[in-house]
Design a protein around this motif. Structure first.
Motif, PDB file in Angstrom:
ATOM      1  N   LYS A  74       0.906  -1.203   0.070  1.00  0.00           N
ATOM      2  CA  LYS A  74      -0.035  -0.075  -0.057  1.00  0.00           C
ATOM      3  C   LYS A  74       0.860   1.126   0.025  1.00  0.00           C
ATOM      4  O   LYS A  74       1.994   1.368   0.390  1.00  0.00           O
ATOM      5  N   THR A  75       0.149   2.518  -0.419  1.00  0.00           N
ATOM      6  CA  THR A  75       0.932   3.605  -0.342  1.00  0.00           C
ATOM      7  C   THR A  75       1.704   3.887   0.949  1.00  0.00           C
ATOM      8  O   THR A  75       0.787   3.733   2.000  1.00  0.00           O
ATOM      9  N   ASN A  76       2.902   4.351   1.066  1.00  0.00           N
ATOM     10  CA  ASN A  76       3.749   4.771   2.178  1.00  0.00           C
ATOM     11  C   ASN A  76       4.352   3.244   2.892  1.00  0.00           C
ATOM     12  O   ASN A  76       5.012   3.695   3.931  1.00  0.00           O
ATOM     13  N   ILE A 103       2.791  -0.393  -9.523  1.00  0.00           N
ATOM     14  CA  ILE A 103       3.187   0.048  -8.326  1.00  0.00           C
ATOM     15  C   ILE A 103       4.193   0.931  -8.528  1.00  0.00           C
ATOM     16  O   ILE A 103       5.160   0.530  -9.108  1.00  0.00           O
ATOM     17  N   GLU A 104       4.326   2.147  -7.785  1.00  0.00           N
ATOM     18  CA  GLU A 104       5.524   3.111  -7.943  1.00  0.00           C
ATOM     19  C   GLU A 104       6.175   3.252  -6.442  1.00  0.00           C
ATOM     20  O   GLU A 104       5.529   3.193  -5.592  1.00  0.00           O
ATOM     21  N   GLY A 105       7.375   3.394  -6.704  1.00  0.00           N
ATOM     22  CA  GLY A 105       8.368   3.536  -5.318  1.00  0.00           C
ATOM     23  C   GLY A 105       9.322   4.478  -5.337  1.00  0.00           C
ATOM     24  O   GLY A 105       9.716   4.919  -6.600  1.00  0.00           O
ATOM     25  N   GLN A 127      10.185   3.383  -0.536  1.00  0.00           N
ATOM     26  CA  GLN A 127       8.993   3.799   0.087  1.00  0.00           C
ATOM     27  C   GLN A 127       7.855   3.762  -1.186  1.00  0.00           C
ATOM     28  O   GLN A 127       8.175   4.316  -2.066  1.00  0.00           O
ATOM     29  N   ILE A 128       6.918   2.906  -0.915  1.00  0.00           N
ATOM     30  CA  ILE A 128       5.903   2.803  -1.944  1.00  0.00           C
ATOM     31  C   ILE A 128       4.899   4.050  -2.068  1.00  0.00           C
ATOM     32  O   ILE A 128       4.532   4.801  -0.866  1.00  0.00           O
ATOM     33  N   THR A 129       5.144   4.886  -3.230  1.00  0.00           N
ATOM     34  CA  THR A 129       4.449   6.076  -3.598  1.00  0.00           C
ATOM     35  C   THR A 129       3.221   5.986  -4.249  1.00  0.00           C
ATOM     36  O   THR A 129       2.407   6.810  -4.226  1.00  0.00           O
ATOM     37  N   ARG A 130       2.736   5.051  -4.926  1.00  0.00           N
ATOM     38  CA  ARG A 130       1.557   4.699  -5.558  1.00  0.00           C
ATOM     39  C   ARG A 130       1.263   3.344  -5.473  1.00  0.00           C
ATOM     40  O   ARG A 130       1.881   2.430  -5.902  1.00  0.00           O
ATOM     41  N   ALA A 131      -0.050   2.812  -5.085  1.00  0.00           N
ATOM     42  CA  ALA A 131      -0.640   1.573  -5.136  1.00  0.00           C
ATOM     43  C   ALA A 131      -1.923   1.698  -5.242  1.00  0.00           C
ATOM     44  O   ALA A 131      -2.474   2.563  -4.911  1.00  0.00           O
ATOM     45  N   ASP A 159      -5.834   1.717  -3.536  1.00  0.00           N
ATOM     46  CA  ASP A 159      -6.201   1.755  -2.014  1.00  0.00           C
ATOM     47  C   ASP A 159      -6.168   0.633  -1.017  1.00  0.00           C
ATOM     48  O   ASP A 159      -5.825   0.625   0.027  1.00  0.00           O
TER      49      ASP A 159
END
Length: 606
Positions: free
Chosen positions: A326-328, A381-383, A396-400, A402
């Motif tokens: 998940k994000t963060n 997924i972006e990190g 750190q995951i910055t986009r996934a 919700d």
């Protein structure tokens, strides 16, 4: 027509300045021109002209030319110098003056088009009757064993066959090629054979396997009532292509089963379950169950008939595990090839251990920097790289999503802002290249990033005496390939026949989905300037190929592909239908488009 002489003179000055800039730019590229194959000498010069022209914002000039009813130079990439000189000529004539005639005009409009058509035919083969754009079809493994499938592809308009060296091996490749040649001969056609080198695909490592267990459930309606039982197929052994509802049972025990036998077992939760044999034949039995059950390797099954001893369930495949992100969230990427695991939490939900997974290409650790972006699974997924240590990097995951995104093993990893310096040729590619050089017409060069990558490929081709007998298609699928495209093309022009494949999937991930429209336009224009044929690739009518029904956006995409010289189709069970539809679209729409030029036939009603 009344004209303002001052405005015309200003336009002439602008055109003259552009012409002089192009001439000056030519001098900087004398070495590439000297090494260019004779086929591409004029094309190399025109590419340099176009690239130089595009370093200037031409929009104001274009609007002024348009207001005079003159060419806006928007479709002139294949003949830049000639178009500028002709535009200058008309401007002088509007002043009733004679223009200077001291500059070699370069390729004419007609000759620029002829060059592109010639290169397309030699690289991609003859076009099919009624359409300019060729069709390249990716061959599945089945094409090695199903001649009728290949025969049908040729019959329905396939011009080029694509074999991906990332799958199968020389034995299967040779059988596919044999079937293609046999079908080509049967139809009196020449089908070009192209082979993709796999390239250095960066992927996630393996994850600790899950339990060897399967869940079966009956279907229920909205009120929870059973509408259909769980259907289980008992077979002797689970194969790679076996259906999910298959369950391995001893062959000897299985062949003793009879219709209406009742089987009993205690599932992995200790629940007693009953199965009824609906159908029994040699090495197969179909059973029904009206309750949910979990069966694992070794689960004992007994039969209600006397004389039938209990038998254990055979080896089941492990459940594919994933890491939910998940994000963060934090994720550790390890340099060492160790099995990945999801994050571990205590009973109160407190994080004990971060999720971790390995990278199958540890060389990336030599180039990455803190703050670099990392993408997983085609950008789903972006990190961001927060910390780099000797044996790992912390992300750190910055986009996934919700609800969390699943990261699985063997998924692609992209570093769009990082020049990884990894060669486009792997050791496997160099081995595969021997087969490709001896058996294919074209090598599709994956993950080319720089002119050095092209030079490395040319060295390898020289080893097999294939420098001018094997054509090259450069797969443009990274940010750096796009940024270096002019250098890459000029270097590749040392050989007789080259093309470009716009690998839109990876390219969109690397450059950003918001940029892919602009970037594919720029690639098309640069290749037109170089008279290099373009293959339009990735997900063309893919939904149709896999599910048998196209979407509206897929049809629009297929129409847009008329700007290319070839369309690449991927694999799918409905390939015959796709070929028929695509041929109709291309044949119909080519009355309205000649590459990127709009044509105006008589308008017809639907």
């Amino acid at each position: 027509m009344k004209v303002n002489p001052n405005k015309i003179n200003k336009l002439i000055v602008q055109i003259e300045s552009l012409i002089q800039t192009l001439i000056h730019e030519e001098q900087r590229f004398k070495d590439p021109f000297k090494s260019a194959h004779v086929y591409y000498l004029e094309s190399a010069r025109n590419l340099v002209h176009y690239n130089s022209l595009r370093k200037v914002d031409l929009r104001s000039l274009q609007k002024k030319l348009q207001n005079l009813g003159l060419s806006r130079l928007a479709k002139a990439e294949g003949h830049i110098m000639s178009s500028l000189i002709k535009t200058r000529f008309v401007l002088y004539k509007l002043l009733d003056e004679q223009p200077p005639n001291t500059i070699k005009p370069g390729l004419s409009i007609k000759n620029g088009k002829r060059l592109l058509n010639k290169h397309s035919k030699e690289l991609l083969g003859f076009r099919s009757k009624g359409r300019r754009v060729r069709i390249m079809v990716t061959q599945p493994t089945q094409a090695a064993y199903d001649y009728d499938m290949v025969h049908k592809m040729v019959d329905l308009g396939m011009n080029c066959a694509r074999i991906n060296c990332a799958h199968d091996g020389p034995e299967v490749w040779q059988k596919i090629i044999n079937n293609i040649k046999k079908a080509s001969k049967a139809h009196g056609k020449t089908i070009k054979i192209t082979m993709d080198l796999a390239g250095p695909k960066i992927r996630t490592g393996h994850i600790t396997p899950g339990p060897k267990i399967k869940k079966f459930s009956p279907k229920r309606d909205g009120s929870g009532k059973i509408t259909n039982p769980a259907i289980i197929e008992l077979i002797p052994i689970i194969m790679e292509n076996s259906e999910y509802n298959s369950l391995p049972i001893s062959e000897e025990w299985l062949n003793k089963l009879e219709k209406d036998d009742v089987l009993f077992l205690k599932d992995s939760r200790g629940k007693h379950r009953e199965l009824k044999v609906i159908e029994a034949s040699k090495n197969k039995a179909t059973v029904h169950c009206y309750e949910t059950l979990y069966i694992e390797t070794g689960t004992l099954i007994c039969c209600n008939r006397s004389g039938m001893l209990d038998t254990p369930v055979g080896e089941l495949p492990s459940i594919e595990q994933h890491i939910l992100l998940k994000t963060n969230d934090s994720l550790i990427i390890t340099k060492e090839n160790v099995l990945g695991n999801p994050a571990v939490y205590d009973d109160e939900g407190k994080l004990i251990e971060n999720a971790h997974i390995s990278c199958q290409t540890p060389e990336v650790f030599n180039r990455i920097k803190e703050g670099d972006i990392i993408l997983f699974d085609d950008g789903k997924i972006e990190g961001r790289i927060d910390t780099i240590l000797d044996d790992r990097m912390e992300i750190q995951i910055t986009r996934a999503k919700d609800t969390g995104s699943k990261l699985k093993a063997e998924k692609g990893m992209n570093f769009p802002t990082t020049n990884l310096g990894i060669s486009g040729l792997t050791e496997k590619d160099k081995i595969d290249l021997e087969f490709v050089a001896k058996n294919a017409d074209v090598v599709n060069f994956s993950f080319v990033n720089s002119k050095e990558d092209v030079e490395e490929l040319l060295v390898e081709l020289e080893k097999w005496n294939a420098t001018n007998s094997l054509s090259i298609i450069l797969k443009i699928e990274t940010r750096f390939a796009f940024d270096n495209l002019v250098e890459i093309l000029l270097t590749a022009m040392k050989v007789k026949q080259i093309g470009v494949m716009i690998a839109r999937g990876d390219l969109a991930v690397e450059t950003g989905w918001e940029n892919i429209g602009r970037i594919q336009e720029e690639i098309l224009a640069l290749c037109s300037a170089a008279h290099i044929p373009v293959v339009w690739a990735t997900q063309v009518l893919e939904n149709f190929a896999k599910k048998g029904l196209p979407s509206r956006s897929e049809i629009t995409d297929a129409v847009y592909s008329l700007q290319a010289e070839c369309i690449m189709l991927n694999k799918g069970p409905y390939m015959g239908d796709v070929l028929q539809l695509l041929t109709k679209i291309l044949s119909n729409m080519e009355h309205y488009h000649e590459k990127n030029e709009v044509m105006l036939p008589k308008m017809e009603k639907a």
